[in-house]
Enzyme design. Sequence first.
Site, short mmCIF file in Angstrom:
data_model
loop_
_atom_site.label_atom_id
_atom_site.label_comp_id
_atom_site.label_asym_id
_atom_site.label_seq_id
_atom_site.Cartn_x
_atom_site.Cartn_y
_atom_site.Cartn_z
N HIS A 1 87.26 42.36 0.24
CA HIS A 1 87.74 43.16 1.37
C HIS A 1 87.40 42.50 2.70
CE1 HIS A 1 88.28 46.81 3.89
NE2 HIS A 1 87.20 46.35 4.51
N GLU A 2 86.14 42.06 2.85
CA GLU A 2 85.71 41.49 4.12
C GLU A 2 86.37 40.14 4.38
OE1 GLU A 2 84.17 43.06 6.34
OE2 GLU A 2 83.73 44.82 5.11
N HIS B 1 89.90 40.40 5.76
CA HIS B 1 90.04 40.56 7.21
C HIS B 1 90.28 39.22 7.87
CE1 HIS B 1 89.43 44.80 7.87
NE2 HIS B 1 88.28 44.82 7.21
N GLU C 1 92.17 48.21 7.69
CA GLU C 1 91.25 48.43 6.58
C GLU C 1 92.01 48.60 5.26
OE1 GLU C 1 87.97 48.27 6.53
OE2 GLU C 1 87.96 47.74 8.65
#
Length: 373
Positions: free
Chosen positions: A209-210, A213, A264
């Site tokens: 997920h990070e 970004h 997100e």
Amino acid sequence: MYTLRAGLRSAGRATRPLATPRPQFQRVPSFHPRRSIYQRPRYRRFDDKRGGQKQWDNYQGQWSNFGPVYRAQYLWRSYQKPIIIVGTGGAVFYVYNLEEVPITHRRRFNILSPESEKGISEGTYQTTLEQFKGRILPANHPVTKQVARVVERLIPTTGGLAGDGWRVHVIEDPSMVNAFVIPGGKVFVFTGILPVCENEAGLATVLGHEIAHNVAHHVSERLSRSSLTLIASMLFTLIFQVDTRVSNSVFDLLLSLPNSRTQETEADHIGLLMMAEACYDPREALAFWERMKKTEKVAPPQLLSTHPSSYNRIDHIKKWLPDAQNIYVDTGCGGLSHFANDFRQTMRSQRPKNVQVQVKPAWRGKTDDDDFF
């Protein structure tokens, strides 16, 4: 004699031609030019109702009695040509700088290059190192090695980011359930999130997920959109005559927060596909968010948060899971279940005894998407 003279005068008058009468001209009144009804008063205030205001209203139409509409009318009628030129130029500039986000193909406005994004984030990296100085585990620590191992498996799925100087930092803080990745490959993981991860695939969910970004360059998008939000906020303040803080709050609620939640959700989608391509079972992402939902004791309403609720995240992952499963199968992943056991053994050996972990809520009222997982 006198009779003769009188007769001669009478005869002379009788033979004299009649005089031509002088022409009679009608007097023309003098011309006094009046101010045109289309001529606008030279000076006029918002509340000026004197002088040529009435004539100007007859030409342009009635002014609204509602303050914001009245001020908008004044700006348009006073600066119509500059507004058209600037508005047209701004629209062309906006459309020219639209681009697609990798994988999701969402159209977004972005004026920063990846190199500029990394340069801006370098200061953030140094500040973070200073902030957590003395609490960062060494590179040869077993937990740091476990996190680095997951990162190494995810890096090949990042495309153009594989060449960045990736560095992994694990911060000793059992109370902080969080992780983030600064553009340029700088990974930070708090030890408080490791028990929630439970296994290596759970940690891959967080790091995927990070890292997503960075794959989507969300920092550049956020900085680019901030300029548009600032202009809109200034116009809102001018027209509605409100405090700047009120204007900023309105645009945070209407623009910034929804865009943050979109980013997100997009990072969840990209990260799920990345972990599947890295041979991590994508079904573990669903299990991770189920565990995360149980740890959330206090959470703000989604409307006021930078992140979607765990419930919505789980619902989205269920929709994306078939595609992720196809990637997982097509990649030929198998026989990797021992990685999860290695992770559990490492966590058990490093967990301090008789220590109660108090989970802090991830939300702190910030609008930075990368501040909190």
